[in-house]
Design an enzyme around this catalytic site. Structure first.
Site, PDB file in Angstrom:
ATOM      1  CB  ALA A 197      -4.381   1.564  -7.808  1.00  0.00           C
TER       2      ALA A 197
ATOM      3  CD  GLU B 262     -11.556  -2.193   6.847  1.00  0.00           C
ATOM      4  OE1 GLU B 262     -11.931  -2.648   7.948  1.00  0.00           O
ATOM      5  OE2 GLU B 262     -12.247  -1.399   6.169  1.00  0.00           O
TER       6      GLU B 262
ATOM      7  CE  LYS C   3      -7.590  -6.231 -14.014  1.00  0.00           C
ATOM      8  NZ  LYS C   3      -8.410  -5.404 -13.078  1.00  0.00           N
TER       9      LYS C   3
ATOM     10  CB  THR D  10      -9.717  -7.545  -5.353  1.00  0.00           C
ATOM     11  OG1 THR D  10     -10.778  -7.743  -6.286  1.00  0.00           O
ATOM     12  CG2 THR D  10      -8.744  -6.512  -5.920  1.00  0.00           C
TER      13      THR D  10
ATOM     14  CB  ILE E  23      -9.145  11.049   0.847  1.00  0.00           C
ATOM     15  CG1 ILE E  23     -10.147   9.984   0.391  1.00  0.00           C
ATOM     16  CG2 ILE E  23      -8.098  11.289  -0.229  1.00  0.00           C
ATOM     17  CD1 ILE E  23     -10.953  10.403  -0.829  1.00  0.00           C
TER      18      ILE E  23
ATOM     19  N   GLY F 280      -4.533   4.038   0.399  1.00  0.00           N
ATOM     20  CA  GLY F 280      -5.951   3.768   0.205  1.00  0.00           C
ATOM     21  C   GLY F 280      -6.402   2.552   0.978  1.00  0.00           C
ATOM     22  CB  VAL F 281      -7.304   1.719   4.257  1.00  0.00           C
ATOM     23  CG1 VAL F 281      -5.856   1.317   4.398  1.00  0.00           C
ATOM     24  CG2 VAL F 281      -7.528   3.121   4.843  1.00  0.00           C
TER      25      VAL F 281
ATOM     26  CE  LYS G  31     -13.649  -0.803 -16.511  1.00  0.00           C
ATOM     27  NZ  LYS G  31     -13.133  -1.804 -15.553  1.00  0.00           N
TER      28      LYS G  31
ATOM     29  CG  ASP H 191     -15.054  -0.035 -12.776  1.00  0.00           C
ATOM     30  OD1 ASP H 191     -14.443   0.745 -12.036  1.00  0.00           O
ATOM     31  OD2 ASP H 191     -14.501  -0.671 -13.680  1.00  0.00           O
TER      32      ASP H 191
END
EC number: 1.4.1.20
Length: 366
Positions: free
Chosen positions: A263, A187, A69, A151, A205, A181-182, A81, A116
């Protein structure tokens, strides 16, 4: 426990550090994958892993992804990480994060980290009291704010580039995008898409959140069951929640022309990229299109300039197009094309950095 060195060899890691502090209950692992381009950079997540092996596998896989990345985002950092083995709902404490500050600070600038999964900017306010190796702090503590904004913008530019490759125009007006996924990123992506005239199917969810977004955007948004959003007919499917959505069970269920989302680790295995290609589904590598947040954090560590962050995030558009064309011309998957670009860049950096800047013995004599 599995052979750590064998696992490091498999993923190509430089260093793995195990951190333990009985008084706070801290058990954590730091993995530095590749520091050719610069210090390792990557988030710190807190998850109640079932075992140390599971945590180790996760931190090795994620830190390798950060190397790729960082390279594709053209920032002078390598991949790293940190994972904390614990339940973020009950195992956090200010003292635990101050101990993290000591462990990370002890690496003397070889590793920088921040929020994270399972952690938030406020957690690292405590860690930052012990060392300067943390980024993404709240604005009130000198940070540059919410990384979900760049992002989402990077994913949006990735979608525009995908549209241009598939349909000859980067206009998304009238296109149907299914967002899985919002949360924060999802969103904001939804907002960007609605503003340019796209129609969105959404699932999460959190059904209350979906209802609120439906009320806000009206007929521009359609609510879909969270378990079947990936099966919806659409132009672009956008996974913005959990990883591993492209797997043996789902590979034949997609009814989209492209997959572009925020994701991490969307493909369970590399072979799933080839299976998508076989189905003529265009896949934009997640570790490129979701790099906007990384770009902001990396820039924060180098002094921060908002226009520079926006320019690098917008450059995701050109990189996605480059990868698509390279994959087509070389008859390889988009992930293979992206990986080749990373390897080429790291090789060039290795050649450049063979040149010694200073004999360290000179510093010792001062």
């Amino acid at each position: 426990m599995r052979d750590v060195f064998e696992m490091m060899d498999r993923y190509g890691h430089e260093q793995v550090i195990f951190c333990r502090h009985p008084q706070t209950g801290l058990k954590a692992i730091i993995a530095l994958h590749n520091t050719t381009a610069g210090p390792a950079l990557g988030g710190c997540r807190m998850i109640p892993y079932a075992s140390t092996d599971e945590a180790l596998e996760d931190v090795l896989r994620l830190s390798k992804g950060m190397t790729y990345k960082c390279s594709l985002a053209d920032v002078d950092f390598g991949g790293g990480k940190m994972v904390i083995i614990g339940d973020p709902k009950k195992d956090k404490s200010p003292e635990l994060f101050r101990v993290i500050g000591r462990f990370v600070g002890g690496l003397n600038g070889r590793f920088y980290t921040g929020t994270d999964m399972g952690t938030n900017p406020e957690d690292f306010v405590h860690a930052a009291r012990e060392s300067k190796s943390f980024a993404g702090l709240p604005k009130s503590y000198g940070g540059k704010g919410d990384t979900s904004i760049p992002t989402a913008l990077g994913v949006f530019h990735g979608m525009r580039a995908t549209a241009r490759f598939l349909w000859g125009t980067d206009q998304l007006k009238g296109r149907v995008v299914a967002i899985q996924g919002v949360g924060k990123v999802g969103e904001r992506l939804l907002q960007l898409l609605v503003e340019v005239g796209a129609y969105c199917k959404i699932a999460d969810i959190d059904s209350v959140r979906c209802e609120q977004l439906k009320e806000k955007y009206g007929d521009k948004v359609q609510l879909v069951d969270v378990n079947r959003i990936h099966k919806e007919s659409c132009d672009i499917f956008s996974p913005c929640a959990k990883g591993g959505v492209v797997n043996d069970d789902t590979i034949d269920e997609f009814r989209c022309l492209a997959i572009v989302g925020s994701a991490n680790n969307q493909l369970v295995e590399d072979r799933h990229g080839a299976l998508l290609q076989k189905r003529s589904i265009c896949y934009a590598p997640d570790y490129l299109v979701n790099a906007g947040g990384l770009i902001q954090v990396a820039d924060e560590l180098e002094g921060f300039h908002e226009e520079r962050v926006l320019a690098k995030t917008e450059a995701i558009y050109d990189m996605v197009l480059d990868i698509f064309h390279r994959a087509k011309n070389e008859n390889i998957t988009t992930c293979e094309a992206a990986d080749r670009i990373v390897m080429e860049r790291l090789k060039k950096l290795t050649d450049i950095r063979r040149i010694l800047l200073e004999d360290p013995r000179n510093s010792a004599r001062r």
